[in-house]
Design an enzyme around this catalytic site. Sequence first.
Site, PDB file in Angstrom:
ATOM      1  CB  SER A 204      38.556 151.089  88.674  1.00 17.44           C
ATOM      2  OG  SER A 204      38.272 151.141  89.957  1.00 17.44           O
TER       3      SER A 204
ATOM      4  CB  SER B 140      40.006 149.690  92.322  1.00 11.70           C
ATOM      5  OG  SER B 140      39.588 148.958  91.295  1.00 11.70           O
TER       6      SER B 140
ATOM      7  CE  LYS C 247      37.368 154.483  91.278  1.00 11.94           C
ATOM      8  NZ  LYS C 247      37.866 153.197  91.475  1.00 11.94           N
TER       9      LYS C 247
END
Lengths: 96, 485
Positions: free
Chosen positions: B154, B178, B79
């Site tokens: 997210s 997330s 990420k």
Amino acid sequence: MSRISIEQVKHVAHLARLAITEEEAEMFAKQLDAIITFAEQLNELDTENVPPTSHVLNMKNVMREDVPTAGLPLEEVLKNAPDQQDGQFRVPAILE
Amino acid sequence: MSLFDYKLSELHGMLHKKEISVSDLVDESFKRIAEVDEKVQAFLTLNEEQARAKAKELDEKLATEKEFGLLFGMPIGIKDNIVTKGLRTTCASKILYNFDPIYDATVVERLNQADAVTIGKLNMDEFAMGSSTENSGFQLTRNPWDLERVPGGSSGGSAAAVAAGEVPFALGSDTGGSIRQPAAFCGVVGLKPTYGRVSRYGLVAFASSLDQIGPITRNVEDNAYLLQVISGVDPMDSTSANVDVPDYVSALTGDIQGLKIAVPKEYLSEGVSEEVRQSVLQALKVLESLGATWEEVSLPHSKYALATYYLLASSEASANLARFDGVRYGYRTDNAKNLIDMYKQTRSEGFGNEVKRRIMLGTFALSSGYYDAYYKKAQKVRTLIKQDFENVFEKYDVIIGPTTPTPAFKIGEKTSDPLTMYANDILTIPVNLAGVPGISIPCGFVNGLPVGLQIIGKHFDESTIYRVAHAFEQATDYHKQKPTL
């Protein structure tokens, strides 16, 4: 009635170092008002004798020996800076 | 058939027997990315040249070395809020559009030591603020199961990339759901570890008392292997816990006889769609058939979690994001008259709307005259929410419910009203507030869209979560379904 005024929004934006337009000020006033109104449901709860939680694991200060180690090389530290001079970060004048 | 249909342990075995090479694995990743990422848009930055060079290097090692770790040669996606030395890290924000990190996050360092191969950096909501990845400053990631729908957020890029078969493993971060929410939306396995289990050093901070890095994978066993490598105390993160890391894979016994499951009535009530409710009840039947028992319980303060979370997370964010000021790294405006003006213009031009909104909310909640009424009040309610979990865990081994109230929603469906978007996280947020670990695993489909089952455990008891998740996975085949792209 909105409980967050445009003036308040502008004050908070200044504290947060954000430049906002009149239009944005109006939008944020509306949206923050909705979120704050929603958040005020917490007042339904009596928390008079409840201690606050700032950290979930109840950690105390974490100590270590004060042993000097090498820092990051200056060149590396400066390489992402938008502007630099003589090994320092360069910024616009503080006073005009 | 893709190489990534094999489990990590199987791929490891194939490397051992020289049936495949590390280059084959890395090729598989880039081949798949070339095929599908134009549609899915999961990756922000690719690490192709370095990854291929590393693969070559590892293949040479492979020729001579008899023993190597399980993650050796395994392609992984990271990420984009986890810093990678020399590999652009943007947090999907224009304010960091050109940021070239000068060190590796601890998790990345551990993956490198284990000889995993970083394939690239994955899209996300800007600074991890969002539940759909629509807040990315750069591109729109789509759900591999339905390209008209969001992948969740997210960590939407991480979950979509694993679901689309672009990488077999990825790292995400979870502040209010997330990792688990996008894992649910994309039909993959995502774990948020106990707060303090995994070092946050090098994770660009959003809300420091809630953030945790965790693995997103195709199956539970792979997830356990990955957590094994990234867990443990780190001198660079004083909030990482000095608690022994058990052997997670050895917990995957398949035996959940006598396991006591709590099902909070708040997690199956209003707001949760009937189809999701049915999927979860069906999953509980499967677990019952394996020897577990379940009872309904109450987490009475659940309904206050969302408000508590937005006050606390935004307050912490407003402090953490003060560092983006155009001085040391990232974007700087061209139109500044003086220093204060430079800060303001840089931040206004660099941050997106959701980030600004949360900075504003947090600054307000922390400002003089409002601190006690909002921030401190929320901290006190956090205590009550945490106690809810402690009470239930006195009698039960795990808590189970849905991960999200509905399957993946359509792109653009929830962008106009922030509160509607926030409500999507009501089932994941309490877990972060309490600091306990939680996983999402696939437990069914509604109209072709995956549904996630959330399993929540006691502090530092990821082993039990994995044991239950694995037993469920062995008894079902939801995790074997793949989207058609």
